[in-house]
Motif scaffolding. Sequence first.
Motif, PDB file in Angstrom:
ATOM      1  N   VAL A  55      21.019  35.595  81.363  1.00 26.19           N
ATOM      2  CA  VAL A  55      21.888  35.477  80.395  1.00 26.19           C
ATOM      3  C   VAL A  55      21.537  34.486  79.539  1.00 26.19           C
ATOM      4  O   VAL A  55      21.521  34.625  78.137  1.00 26.19           O
ATOM      5  N   ASP A 141      21.741  44.442  72.181  1.00 24.36           N
ATOM      6  CA  ASP A 141      22.315  43.453  73.289  1.00 24.36           C
ATOM      7  C   ASP A 141      23.242  44.269  74.083  1.00 24.36           C
ATOM      8  O   ASP A 141      23.117  44.091  75.446  1.00 24.36           O
ATOM      9  N   ARG A 142      23.816  45.366  73.499  1.00 21.84           N
ATOM     10  CA  ARG A 142      24.355  46.119  74.648  1.00 21.84           C
ATOM     11  C   ARG A 142      23.643  46.898  75.542  1.00 21.84           C
ATOM     12  O   ARG A 142      23.801  47.139  76.712  1.00 21.84           O
ATOM     13  N   LEU A 145      22.120  44.466  78.130  1.00 17.14           N
ATOM     14  CA  LEU A 145      23.312  43.953  79.144  1.00 17.14           C
ATOM     15  C   LEU A 145      23.664  45.149  80.078  1.00 17.14           C
ATOM     16  O   LEU A 145      23.810  44.976  81.403  1.00 17.14           O
ATOM     17  N   SER A 149      23.397  44.645  83.897  1.00 15.17           N
ATOM     18  CA  SER A 149      24.210  44.695  85.223  1.00 15.17           C
ATOM     19  C   SER A 149      24.018  45.850  85.896  1.00 15.17           C
ATOM     20  O   SER A 149      24.406  45.625  87.157  1.00 15.17           O
TER      21      SER A 149
END
Length: 411
Positions: A55, A141-142, A145, A149
Amino acid sequence: MARAVSSSSRTATTAARGRRADRSESFGEALLGAVLDRAHELAPHLIGPLVAEVVERLGGRRPQVLLQDYGQLLLVPLPGEGLTGGEPQVIDDSEAGRCFLDAVPVELPLEDGVRVHLPLLDGGDQVGVMAVTLDSVDDHDRRLLHRISGLVADLLVTKHGYSDLFFGVRRGESMSVAAEIQWSLLPPLAMIMPRVAVAGILEPAYDVAGDSFDYALNDDVLHVAMIDAMGHGLDAATMATVAIGAYRHARRLGIGLAEIYDFMDRAVAEQFGPEHFVTAQMMQLDTTTGRMQWVNAGHPSPILVRDHRVAQRLVAPTTLPVGLGGPVPRISELGLVRGDRVLCFTDGLVEEHRSGGEEFGEDQLIDCVNHLERTGRGIRAVTRSLSHTLKQARGGRTSDDATLLMVEWRG
């Protein structure tokens, strides 16, 4: 005669052989590689620090990994160097909870940036939620991420069996030995696939004993079983363990429902004697056609939900509970329509009553199902909400196990 090859063709072929695809490592690949390269030998307690490191490289801060507690009421922060702690978050009253229930990312604008919550999904089962704050969020970014995840969820599931860390985080109160046995016996509480979905919940989470369920998706066929062993405590948990073990063994032999019943019946009778029994319900669903078959061995009849409303109780011939040597069971059949849900439950759900009061009853169960189905939420959220709603209606307490299992044919 040999075909002539033009000079230009030879030149193009030679150039193509000389060129190599670009295999240089991009930022995104390096970021994901930081997880993948270390995953194999990563100790369970180091998952948190690894998440924090990744992160930080992404430009994020205040990372959190939140795990669902066994009562399915709270999201509890996973401890670890670099991870943000804090108090558990109430699932029904938080942005992290909304992300968890709907299995979708939730972005919350803050004074210092954007707080992003991402569902930690494994086969449709919700492991928990990952949260991070960024200055701003764009599609790159999405995408990153989302992939991070996914890897974190896989790590949590893979490492779960090697440590008591995650169990300790998820446990909100002391757990009985019987409940420890039952939770170790269960498959994931939910499975969401393109053609079929399954979701279940057990109450009381920390003291369940005789109730259990199992499922498996083998090729195009979903196999499901729900059981309720007589009695309470360790005796019931032991009997449930034998019944589920016999079911899995028979299912893996590839035999039919009637033969599975016979196998379970003999296993329980031989181990516990003629005065012990387990009510059971076994189903098979062809996920390509929606054709469902089931056998009922002394269990409450399941409920069919169609168009977000209870359509009927699936009343069908029953045989004796497992262990009592019943006759060959009759196999019932039903053709499901796309979107149909079938709700199975144990008798503790409807037979519970307040001191001196009437039983909760199936009518109240049906009313609760109709109310929650109108929300249009996914099967996992509906099953969880239904169990908690019913528990509240019973005064927040139960003297018997109360288990729900819902199957949805998605077509």
